[in-house]
Design an enzyme around this catalytic site. Structure first.
Site, PDB file in Angstrom:
ATOM      1  N   GLU A  42       0.995  -0.992  -0.175  1.00  0.00           N
ATOM      2  CA  GLU A  42       0.120  -0.063   0.095  1.00  0.00           C
ATOM      3  C   GLU A  42       0.996   1.150  -0.004  1.00  0.00           C
ATOM      4  OE1 GLU A  42      -3.289  -0.234  -0.471  1.00  0.00           O
ATOM      5  OE2 GLU A  42      -4.017  -1.618   0.274  1.00  0.00           O
TER       6      GLU A  42
ATOM      7  N   HIS B 237      -2.508   1.306   8.440  1.00  0.00           N
ATOM      8  CA  HIS B 237      -3.822   0.478   7.791  1.00  0.00           C
ATOM      9  C   HIS B 237      -3.754  -0.810   8.585  1.00  0.00           C
ATOM     10  CE1 HIS B 237      -6.119  -1.719   5.177  1.00  0.00           C
ATOM     11  NE2 HIS B 237      -5.049  -2.449   4.872  1.00  0.00           N
TER      12      HIS B 237
ATOM     13  N   HIS C  60      -6.845  -4.194  10.005  1.00  0.00           N
ATOM     14  CA  HIS C  60      -8.082  -4.902   9.633  1.00  0.00           C
ATOM     15  C   HIS C  60      -8.797  -5.278  10.732  1.00  0.00           C
ATOM     16  CE1 HIS C  60      -5.843  -6.809   5.790  1.00  0.00           C
ATOM     17  NE2 HIS C  60      -5.989  -5.317   5.770  1.00  0.00           N
TER      18      HIS C  60
ATOM     19  N   HIS D 134     -12.698  -3.893   3.636  1.00  0.00           N
ATOM     20  CA  HIS D 134     -11.181  -4.229   3.718  1.00  0.00           C
ATOM     21  C   HIS D 134     -10.493  -3.835   5.103  1.00  0.00           C
ATOM     22  CE1 HIS D 134      -7.126  -3.282   1.502  1.00  0.00           C
ATOM     23  NE2 HIS D 134      -6.957  -3.872   2.777  1.00  0.00           N
TER      24      HIS D 134
HETATM   25  O1  2HA Z   1      -0.217  -5.354   3.209  1.00  0.00           O
HETATM   26  O2  2HA Z   1      -3.447  -5.239   4.219  1.00  0.00           O
HETATM   27  O3  2HA Z   1      -4.041  -3.868   1.901  1.00  0.00           O
HETATM   28  C1  2HA Z   1      -1.358  -6.085   3.394  1.00  0.00           C
HETATM   29  C2  2HA Z   1      -2.807  -5.308   3.296  1.00  0.00           C
HETATM   30  C3  2HA Z   1      -2.894  -4.642   1.838  1.00  0.00           C
HETATM   31 ZN    ZN Z   2      -5.318  -4.313   4.126  1.00  0.00          ZN
END
Ligand code: 2HA
Ligand code: ZN
Length: 268
Positions: free
Chosen positions: A118, A141, A143, A213
């Site tokens: 990313e 970022h 999840h 995502h």
């Molecule tokens: O790097 O989460 O969006 C792995 C991720 C990509």
């Molecule tokens: Zn991701």
């Protein structure tokens, strides 16, 4: 010799990245290589670092980012795991230098670990933040299961529906994520479309959801970016816990949230 040797400020900042990487794994937000972190470390860079030669080829970023001229970033490596970054940051991430043309980078330390998939969206966000004179240095970022689950319901994708719902679950979230949660419609991971949509939302929000995502958060340092996501996830947990007990949680009223905003001088 590591770039961190005798550089206490840089070591402290990368230590914080490693600490947060461990939290992301413990939270269950970082399956396999999920998520990425980049940190603008330009302020900690000395002349010796500026003279360090590249240990990689010259790599195109894919776009020109004019505010990044001569900037340095610590980046999680692509395909690397947060749980490994937590223990060995310089083996699972690397330091990159943006070249003077603002469209290429080289890796300078400690090993030629290729940066996160990313990178385009992360660097575009840093470029935007520097351009508007922000003190924010960290992009995270990750999840978070609860928040991602909520984006699978169309009603939660409407502007600011999730912001008000999550704020209303506990005063903490209103106070520590005061700019709320932006929503970005599903876009291909690692794409410039995703990067551009993210930048547009940063005008208004410090944390954005990438539909189905994950979340992307910015802050002055990596702890602050993490704390914003953590408080939002806490609110999501309260909502889901109430739902699983069989009732719709009442939530704080708009008046109570406004009272908080005024009492703590919060934005929005
Ligand atoms: O790097 O989460 O969006 C792995 C991720 C990509
Ligand atoms: Zn991701």
């Amino acid at each position: 010799m590591s770039i961190l040797g005798n550089r206490f400020e840089l070591e402290k900042q990368i230590g914080e990245v490693a600490e947060v990487a461990g939290y992301l794994w413990q939270k269950g937000w970082a399956e396999r290589n999920g998520g990425n972190i980049t940190l603008n470390i330009t302020d900690t860079v000395d002349d010796e670092i500026r003279k360090m030669s590249a240990i990689s080829d010259i790599v195109p970023i894919g776009r020109k980012l004019p505010h990044l001229k001569g900037a340095y970033f610590f980046c999680k490596g692509t395909n690397m795991r947060m749980r490994d970054l937590a223990r060995r940051p310089m083996e699972n991430g690397s330091v990159i230098r943006i070249l003077d043309d603002c469209s290429h980078y080289v890796i300078i330390a400690d090993r030629p670990v290729k940066p996160t998939s990313e990178l385009a969206s992360h660097l575009s966000m840093h470029n935007y933040l520097i351009g508007k004179g922000s003190d924010y240095k960290a992009v995270l970022h990750t999840h978070p299961t609860d928040l991602i689950a909520m984006t699978h319901h169309p009603a939660f994708l409407e502007k600011d529906v999730l912001t008000y719902l999550l704020w209303s679950m506990i005063p903490e979230t209103r106070a520590f994520c005061p700019r709320g949660l932006g929503i970005i419609p599903y876009a291909l991971p690692s794409s410039f479309d995703l990067a551009d949509a993210t930048i547009r939302e940063l005008d208004e929000y410090d944390v954005v959801m990438w539909e189905k995502h994950g979340v992307c958060a910015v802050g002055e340092n990596i702890m602050e970016a993490f704390d914003k996501v953590d408080t939002l996830s806490k609110s999501a947990q309260i909502y889901l816990t109430a739902q699983s007990m069989g009732f719709e949680p009442q939530g704080m009223s708009r008046e109570q949230m406004d009272e908080l905003r005024i009492a703590f001088n919060l934005p929005k």
